[in-house]
Design a protein around this motif. Structure first.
Motif, PDB file in Angstrom:
ATOM      1  N   THR A   6       0.802  -1.219   0.000  1.00 19.16           N
ATOM      2  CA  THR A   6       0.000   0.000   0.000  1.00 19.16           C
ATOM      3  C   THR A   6       0.841   1.278   0.000  1.00 19.16           C
ATOM      4  N   ASP A   7       2.101   1.188   0.367  1.00 19.00           N
ATOM      5  CA  ASP A   7       2.981   2.347   0.364  1.00 19.00           C
ATOM      6  C   ASP A   7       3.520   2.570  -1.054  1.00 19.00           C
ATOM      7  N   ASP A   8       3.272   3.747  -1.599  1.00 14.15           N
ATOM      8  CA  ASP A   8       3.638   4.018  -3.000  1.00 14.15           C
ATOM      9  C   ASP A   8       5.105   3.740  -3.302  1.00 14.15           C
ATOM     10  N   PHE A   9       6.001   4.217  -2.450  1.00 11.81           N
ATOM     11  CA  PHE A   9       7.435   4.039  -2.701  1.00 11.81           C
ATOM     12  C   PHE A   9       7.810   2.559  -2.756  1.00 11.81           C
ATOM     13  N   HIS A  10       7.411   1.807  -1.740  1.00 12.23           N
ATOM     14  CA  HIS A  10       7.785   0.393  -1.669  1.00 12.23           C
ATOM     15  C   HIS A  10       7.085  -0.446  -2.734  1.00 12.23           C
ATOM     16  N   ARG A  11       5.820  -0.126  -3.001  1.00 15.75           N
ATOM     17  CA  ARG A  11       5.108  -0.868  -4.049  1.00 15.75           C
ATOM     18  C   ARG A  11       5.793  -0.666  -5.391  1.00 15.75           C
ATOM     19  N   GLN A  12       6.167   0.571  -5.719  1.00 14.97           N
ATOM     20  CA  GLN A  12       6.838   0.839  -6.996  1.00 14.97           C
ATOM     21  C   GLN A  12       8.188   0.143  -7.070  1.00 14.97           C
ATOM     22  N   MET A  13       8.891   0.080  -5.928  1.00 15.05           N
ATOM     23  CA  MET A  13      10.178  -0.612  -5.887  1.00 15.05           C
ATOM     24  C   MET A  13       9.994  -2.093  -6.245  1.00 15.05           C
ATOM     25  N   LEU A  14       8.982  -2.732  -5.659  1.00 16.88           N
ATOM     26  CA  LEU A  14       8.722  -4.146  -5.962  1.00 16.88           C
ATOM     27  C   LEU A  14       8.189  -4.326  -7.381  1.00 16.88           C
ATOM     28  N   GLU A  15       7.268  -3.461  -7.758  1.00 16.09           N
ATOM     29  CA  GLU A  15       6.645  -3.588  -9.074  1.00 16.09           C
ATOM     30  C   GLU A  15       7.635  -3.321 -10.203  1.00 16.09           C
ATOM     31  N   SER A  16       8.714  -2.557  -9.922  1.00 18.42           N
ATOM     32  CA  SER A  16       9.727  -2.315 -10.953  1.00 18.42           C
ATOM     33  C   SER A  16      10.495  -3.595 -11.269  1.00 18.42           C
ATOM     34  N   GLN A  17      10.516  -4.531 -10.326  1.00 17.01           N
ATOM     35  CA  GLN A  17      11.173  -5.815 -10.564  1.00 17.01           C
ATOM     36  C   GLN A  17      10.259  -6.786 -11.300  1.00 17.01           C
ATOM     37  N   GLN A  18       8.963  -6.728 -10.989  1.00 15.59           N
ATOM     38  CA  GLN A  18       7.978  -7.589 -11.653  1.00 15.59           C
ATOM     39  C   GLN A  18       6.591  -7.045 -11.353  1.00 15.59           C
ATOM     40  N   ILE A  19       5.836  -6.762 -12.386  1.00 13.01           N
ATOM     41  CA  ILE A  19       4.483  -6.266 -12.190  1.00 13.01           C
ATOM     42  C   ILE A  19       3.670  -7.306 -11.417  1.00 13.01           C
ATOM     43  N   GLY A  20       3.001  -6.847 -10.380  1.00  9.01           N
ATOM     44  CA  GLY A  20       2.181  -7.716  -9.550  1.00  9.01           C
ATOM     45  C   GLY A  20       2.911  -8.299  -8.352  1.00  9.01           C
ATOM     46  N   LEU A  21       4.211  -8.032  -8.233  1.00 10.61           N
ATOM     47  CA  LEU A  21       5.017  -8.658  -7.186  1.00 10.61           C
ATOM     48  C   LEU A  21       4.562  -8.269  -5.786  1.00 10.61           C
ATOM     49  N   SER A  22       4.228  -7.029  -5.562  1.00 14.70           N
ATOM     50  CA  SER A  22       3.821  -6.620  -4.211  1.00 14.70           C
ATOM     51  C   SER A  22       2.536  -7.327  -3.798  1.00 14.70           C
ATOM     52  N   TYR A  23       1.619  -7.485  -4.728  1.00 10.43           N
ATOM     53  CA  TYR A  23       0.361  -8.169  -4.434  1.00 10.43           C
ATOM     54  C   TYR A  23       0.586  -9.663  -4.225  1.00 10.43           C
ATOM     55  N   TYR A  24       1.445 -10.243  -5.026  1.00  6.96           N
ATOM     56  CA  TYR A  24       1.781 -11.667  -4.938  1.00  6.96           C
ATOM     57  C   TYR A  24       2.390 -11.990  -3.576  1.00  6.96           C
ATOM     58  N   ILE A  25       3.370 -11.180  -3.153  1.00  7.81           N
ATOM     59  CA  ILE A  25       4.014 -11.409  -1.868  1.00  7.81           C
ATOM     60  C   ILE A  25       3.012 -11.240  -0.734  1.00  7.81           C
ATOM     61  N   CYS A  26       2.173 -10.220  -0.827  1.00  4.54           N
ATOM     62  CA  CYS A  26       1.178  -9.985   0.217  1.00  4.54           C
ATOM     63  C   CYS A  26       0.215 -11.165   0.316  1.00  4.54           C
ATOM     64  N   PHE A  27      -0.275 -11.626  -0.808  1.00  2.65           N
ATOM     65  CA  PHE A  27      -1.206 -12.749  -0.807  1.00  2.65           C
ATOM     66  C   PHE A  27      -0.525 -14.013  -0.259  1.00  2.65           C
ATOM     67  N   ALA A  28       0.705 -14.246  -0.677  1.00  4.85           N
ATOM     68  CA  ALA A  28       1.446 -15.425  -0.196  1.00  4.85           C
ATOM     69  C   ALA A  28       1.682 -15.330   1.304  1.00  4.85           C
ATOM     70  N   ALA A  29       2.016 -14.149   1.797  1.00  6.47           N
ATOM     71  CA  ALA A  29       2.252 -13.958   3.230  1.00  6.47           C
ATOM     72  C   ALA A  29       0.972 -14.187   4.029  1.00  6.47           C
ATOM     73  N   GLU A  30      -0.137 -13.692   3.532  1.00  8.08           N
ATOM     74  CA  GLU A  30      -1.403 -13.897   4.231  1.00  8.08           C
ATOM     75  C   GLU A  30      -1.810 -15.368   4.219  1.00  8.08           C
ATOM     76  N   ASN A  31      -1.565 -16.067   3.119  1.00  4.25           N
ATOM     77  CA  ASN A  31      -1.826 -17.503   3.072  1.00  4.25           C
ATOM     78  C   ASN A  31      -0.931 -18.260   4.034  1.00  4.25           C
ATOM     79  N   TYR A  32       0.329 -17.874   4.096  1.00  2.00           N
ATOM     80  CA  TYR A  32       1.273 -18.524   5.009  1.00  2.00           C
ATOM     81  C   TYR A  32       0.829 -18.360   6.447  1.00  2.00           C
ATOM     82  N   MET A  33       0.392 -17.162   6.783  1.00  2.63           N
ATOM     83  CA  MET A  33      -0.049 -16.859   8.141  1.00  2.63           C
ATOM     84  C   MET A  33      -1.302 -17.638   8.509  1.00  2.63           C
ATOM     85  N   ALA A  34      -2.176 -17.848   7.549  1.00  2.00           N
ATOM     86  CA  ALA A  34      -3.475 -18.475   7.809  1.00  2.00           C
ATOM     87  C   ALA A  34      -3.364 -19.955   8.133  1.00  2.00           C
ATOM     88  N   VAL A  35      -2.280 -20.591   7.730  1.00  2.00           N
ATOM     89  CA  VAL A  35      -2.160 -22.038   7.937  1.00  2.00           C
ATOM     90  C   VAL A  35      -1.418 -22.363   9.198  1.00  2.00           C
TER      91      VAL A  35
END
Length: 81
Positions: free
Chosen positions: A52-81
């Motif tokens: 959600t932070d513009d600076f950090h999201r752009q940093m991740l997204e510059s490496q791969q589009i969708g990366l910030s969302y992917y990591i967030c979703f994976a982290a939430e899935n990891y936490m849920a189990v």
């Protein structure tokens, strides 16, 4: 190393629920734990912030589009189990 692995996994269509992703998150949390106090819930919260932070999201997204969302979703899935 973690970000590169996650970017490659996203590019290659690996599910955020895949055991490889869970293992990478577990190792990353262990690595981060050597210098700060963090647990799966804290990692998920950090991932949400980075998404959600513009600076950090752009940093991740510059490496791969969708990366910030992917990591967030994976982290939430990891936490849920």
């Amino acid at each position: 190393e973690f970000i590169t692995f996650m970017a490659n996994a996203l590019r290659n269509g690996v599910s955020a629920n895949d055991s490889q992703i869970r293992s990478a998150i577990e190792k990353h949390i262990e690595f981060m734990g050597s210098s700060m106090e963090i647990n799966p819930q804290g990692f998920a919260a950090q991932s949400r912030f980075l998404m959600t932070d513009d600076f950090h999201r752009q940093m991740l997204e510059s490496q791969q589009i969708g990366l910030s969302y992917y990591i967030c979703f994976a982290a939430e899935n990891y936490m849920a189990v």
